[in-house]
Design a protein around this motif. Structure first.
Motif, PDB file in Angstrom:
ATOM      1  N   GLU A  64      -6.497   0.891  -8.227  1.00 36.39           N
ATOM      2  CA  GLU A  64      -5.500   1.926  -8.453  1.00 36.39           C
ATOM      3  C   GLU A  64      -5.150   1.919  -9.937  1.00 36.39           C
ATOM      4  OE1 GLU A  64      -1.404   3.439  -6.300  1.00 36.39           O
ATOM      5  OE2 GLU A  64      -1.694   1.296  -6.611  1.00 36.39           O
ATOM      6  N   ARG A  75       0.253  -0.998  -0.889  1.00 36.80           N
ATOM      7  CA  ARG A  75      -0.121   0.402  -0.968  1.00 36.80           C
ATOM      8  C   ARG A  75      -0.866   0.807   0.291  1.00 36.80           C
ATOM      9  NH1 ARG A  75      -5.552   0.662  -3.285  1.00 36.80           N
ATOM     10  NH2 ARG A  75      -5.104   2.734  -4.103  1.00 36.80           N
ATOM     11  N   ALA A  95      -5.359  -3.387  -7.370  1.00 39.33           N
ATOM     12  CA  ALA A  95      -4.026  -3.069  -6.846  1.00 39.33           C
ATOM     13  C   ALA A  95      -3.180  -4.326  -6.768  1.00 39.33           C
ATOM     14  CB  ALA A  95      -4.143  -2.420  -5.467  1.00 39.33           C
TER      15      ALA A  95
END
Length: 503
Positions: free
Chosen positions: A35, A222, A218
């Motif tokens: 991400e 999430r 990440a």
């Protein structure tokens, strides 16, 4: 030539070929749970030859193949280094590998001066912003591909960019100043700075992919793989199996009484939450219970997608030569409208009819008779998504009844019955004579014949004559008329008059 030199030449050749022509038919490797916002500074100035520019484009395309793109995954943008910065596309323009690969193939060299410092300042002020699609809570990466030359100062604007938390990777295809470039790259330079010949860019692709992935891994709770009824939660490794466990809690927003709790072992880094309601926002809390130290809970909010389904059934009814009715089910409140596309199976002609989302049927008219049609009903949802289902339909063969039936007297006991041809692909005609006295007669004639002789009609009798066209799939409509024959006395008078006419 030594084996080492031969190996290097082979690797160099393969790297170049793969950079321009990634293998087809095989899915590219994927880098999961990433991400971040990834920006490329592409040297598009006149100091770069057309060949070098095409090689760099192929390198960027190959570099991006394993990444998953989207608002919750990786976003990428490209800006040209030239006399003035020129944005090729921002972070929120393309959200699929196919779209990004297509956009990179279409990039054209700008030429002009190499004002890299100005382009870096432009990236800081205009691109790493919400207006350009950058996200405030994800890692930022800048990849500068250069021949090592710039007409303006790079050090100061690059430092300001790094002060924002942007990780800078530099790929130099020329003989740039090592000290200046190593100072511009993030530290340590051995991990963030690459000197490589333009034909050898393929050799550093995997290493640079892994380095970028390490930066944008990440680092928070999430949600990915979101559907109408489920989503996957991922998070960094906060515990080990023997150091604690997780408590995972989730509930629809504003409905704490519907909270669901799950206990997971400490070696978990993902979990699929299923059996959820569509178009519903869920509040999610991940609580690490550590035996060694306090780790704060992580939270996120996830909204499930619309439950998009296609019509489950299509029904064709009321088929006529030039029309039929199309019906479908079920009807869903989230559907804004239906699109009915239809056309002959053996033709490229396709027509479209819009239907209100509250309805589930329509009549298609002005069709060709005796023709097979492909009908596709698409449910257009209020969100813009659509699902479709197709069915085959056939119009009936065109037919009409006989328009005119008339008789010509030939004798007191016989007449000639004639009729106008029926329309359509007539296979023949069937003529039935029901006598008041005597047996009925049924005659079948070819489509080219439009008259028959009816004899043995009893004087003074009433006889019913019907003519019906025959079609391939079904009979047409018949036309009937009554024939009245004169009594025997009238018949003799009839013969006398006929004899006088013949004198």
């Amino acid at each position: 030539m030594s084996s080492t030199v031969v190996l290097l030449l082979v690797l160099r050749l393969l790297g170049g070929i793969l950079a321009q022509n990634p293998p087809r038919g095989l899915p590219p490797p994927t880098l999961p749970d990433l991400e971040g916002d990834l920006l490329f500074l592409l040297d598009s100035s006149g100091s770069i030859s057309y060949y070098e520019f095409s090689r760099v484009k192929a390198f960027i395309a190959e570099l991006l193949l394993p990444f998953t793109f989207g608002p919750r995954d990786v976003q990428t943008g490209i800006v040209h280094i030239s006399t003035t910065p020129i944005l090729e596309f921002p972070f929120d323009r393309h959200f699929s590998t196919g779209a990004i690969q297509h956009a990179i193939r279409n990039i054209q060299q700008v030429m002009g001066d190499t004002n890299t410092g100005q382009t870096i300042s432009f990236a800081k002020e205009k691109l790493f912003t919400a207006e350009a699609g950058a996200r405030p809570d994800v890692p930022k990466v800048l990849v500068w591909v250069t021949d090592g030359f710039s007409k303006d100062d790079v050090a100061k604007p690059m430092q300001l960019l790094k002060d924002m938390g942007v990780t800078v990777f530099i790929v130099s295809t020329g003989r740039g100043n090592y000290l200046e470039l190593s100072a511009a790259a993030s530290q340590p330079p051995e991990k963030h700075l690459h000197f490589v010949d333009v034909d050898d860019l393929g050799l550093i692709t995997k290493e640079l992919q892994d380095s970028i992935a390490a930066v944008i891994q990440a680092k928070r709770l999430r949600a990915t793989d979101i559907s109408a009824s489920s989503f996957r939660l991922t998070w960094p490794q906060l515990l080990m199996r023997d150091t604690g466990y997780y408590i995972l809690e989730y509930a629809p927003s504003g409905e704490p009484r519907r909270k669901v709790s799950e206990q997971l072992t400490g070696d978990h880094t993902s979990f699929v939450v299923a059996q959820l309601a569509s178009e519903t926002t869920y509040e999610v809390v991940l609580i690490p219970e550590s035996n060694e130290k306090y780790i704060p809970p992580q939270t996120t909010r996830v909204t499930t997608l619309e439950d998009v389904v296609s019509p489950a059934q299509i029904l064709i009814s009321k088929s006529k030569p030039h029309s039929f009715q199309v019906s479908w089910s079920p009807i869903l409140k989230s559907v804004a409208s239906y699109q009915v596309m239809y056309g002959p199976l053996n033709d490229n002609l396709v027509q479209l009819q819009e239907v209100d989302g509250r309805l589930n049927s329509t009549i298609l008219e002005n069709l060709l008779a005796n023709t097979s049609y492909l009908v596709t009903v698409s449910a257009i949802y209020k969100s813009g998504k659509e699902k479709a289902l197709s069915a085959k339909a056939c119009t009936r063969e065109e037919y009409t009844k006989i328009k005119r039936l008339h008789f010509q007297d030939l004798s007191p006991s016989s007449v000639k019955a004639s009729w106008d041809p029926a329309e359509g692909d007539v296979l023949g005609y069937r003529v039935r004579c029901r006598r008041q006295a005597g047996p009925s007669t049924l005659l079948s004639v070819s489509p080219q014949i439009h008259s028959v002789l009816l004899s043995n009609l009893t004087p003074g009798s009433n006889n019913k004559v019907c003519v019906k066209p025959i079609y391939r799939t079904h009979p047409g409509k018949r036309l009937c008329r009554m024939i009245h024959r004169q009594p025997a006395s009238a018949a003799r008078s009839y013969r006398h008059r006929q004899n006088l006419r013949n004198l």
